[in-house]
Design an enzyme around this catalytic site. Structure first.
Site, mmCIF file in Angstrom:
data_model
loop_
_atom_site.group_PDB
_atom_site.id
_atom_site.type_symbol
_atom_site.label_atom_id
_atom_site.label_comp_id
_atom_site.label_asym_id
_atom_site.label_seq_id
_atom_site.Cartn_x
_atom_site.Cartn_y
_atom_site.Cartn_z
ATOM 1 N N ASP A 64 -6.435 -30.928 -15.884
ATOM 2 C CA ASP A 64 -5.740 -30.193 -16.933
ATOM 3 C C ASP A 64 -4.238 -30.456 -16.876
ATOM 4 O OD1 ASP A 64 -8.083 -29.043 -17.855
ATOM 5 O OD2 ASP A 64 -7.871 -27.244 -16.602
ATOM 6 N N TYR A 125 -10.359 -31.195 -3.850
ATOM 7 C CA TYR A 125 -9.064 -30.720 -4.338
ATOM 8 C C TYR A 125 -8.346 -29.942 -3.235
ATOM 9 C CZ TYR A 125 -10.119 -31.656 -9.296
ATOM 10 O OH TYR A 125 -10.400 -32.265 -10.499
#
Length: 289
Positions: A64, A125
């Site tokens: 994003d 992540y």
């Protein structure tokens, strides 16, 4: 679904990184917004002198706006003659053409069956946050979230253990029509490191939209004492969004690494990842991947 490379083309794997601060995410968008995919495809078109032809990238995980990547992976199918002509100098030419907030570190012909998205077996992540009462080091402000309550990392790790495994993460995902929210969360752990920065490591076979940032939002609520360690698992079991779970800001999040199986297993993983997922004992749901 077949993923055969078209005759006369070669599939090329790209390993890349970027600072997501000034990007409107990975994927190309209408309206001229700046994206990582757009910048790389523009640079490829220029350095390969392809004229109006755009060679489209497929990425391991779309990020994003504001999210960074250290170990992103993509692939592109190039005409064999273009690859033969340019591959020895392509990396250096891209370095000269790309903006400084995105770098391609490696380009190589991909093994048979490789698909940057569907062949991946996990994505890892990191989310970085500090509870320093003075705030964030100005040199790290685009990569570390400031949380203005003291954090109990042990409580956060206790809560994290209740989220591991295969579950329907609908309570922690932004729903997308036709897409499943079943995922296998393989690792979720937090550690306080240099300068008091707390780094959350989050690894799963795949992630649905906003999943990592929602999980971190729930754990922060535990860490600062607003909820007990059992609360995130209760939210998960309820299967619906809880207004108390905040999607934390994107700038603390970095895609660190993407994992792939051995070359001989790539094609099988590619096919498997396209199958619809259901939990044991449930009826087949709509959507895929």
């Amino acid at each position: 679904m077949s993923d055969e490379v078209a005759a006369g083309f070669v599939r090329v794997r790209l390993d890349l990184s970027y600072d997501g601060t000034a990007f409107s995410g990975w994927a190309k968008q209408a309206g001229g917004r700046r994206t990582v995919q757009g910048e790389i495809e523009d640079a490829l078109r220029t350095v390969t002198r392809s004229g109006g032809v755009t060679y489209e990238l497929t990425v391991a995980g779309r990020t994003d706006a504001g999210v960074h990547a250290r170990g992103q992976v993509a692939h592109v199918d190039l005409p064999r003659e273009v690859w033969a002509e340019h591959h020895e100098k392509l990396l250096k030419r891209l370095a000269g053409r790309l903006p400084r907030d995105v770098r391609v570190w490696a380009l190589r012909e991909a093994p048979a069956g490789f698909n940057a998205r569907f062949s991946a077996v996990w994505r890892r992540y990191a989310y970085r946050v500090t509870d320093n009462p003075g705030g964030v080091d100005p040199l790290l402000r685009h990569h570390v979230l400031w949380h203005d309550w003291p954090l109990d990392v042990d409580a956060m790790n206790e809560a994290a253990r209740g989220l591991l495994g295969e579950h329907d993460f609908a309570a922690y995902c932004k729903k997308r029509e036709g897409a499943t929210t079943i995922r296998t969360l393989q690792e979720l752990s937090l550690a306080r490191g240099d300068g008091g920065i707390v780094t959350a490591t989050v690894r799963a076979d795949a992630f649905c939209h906003n999943m990592v940032r929602s999980l971190i939002g729930a754990l922060l609520f535990v860490g600062d004492g607003h909820r007990g360690p059992e609360w995130p698992a209760k939210v998960l079991a309820a299967g619906v969004r809880d207004s108390a779970v905040h999607v934390v800001r994107p700038h603390g999040l970095t895609l660190e690494e993407v994992g792939y199986p051995a070359d001989e297993l790539l094609a099988a993983r590619n096919r498997e990842a396209r199958n619809r997922r259901t939990l044991p004992g449930t009826a087949s749901g709509a959507g895929c991947c």
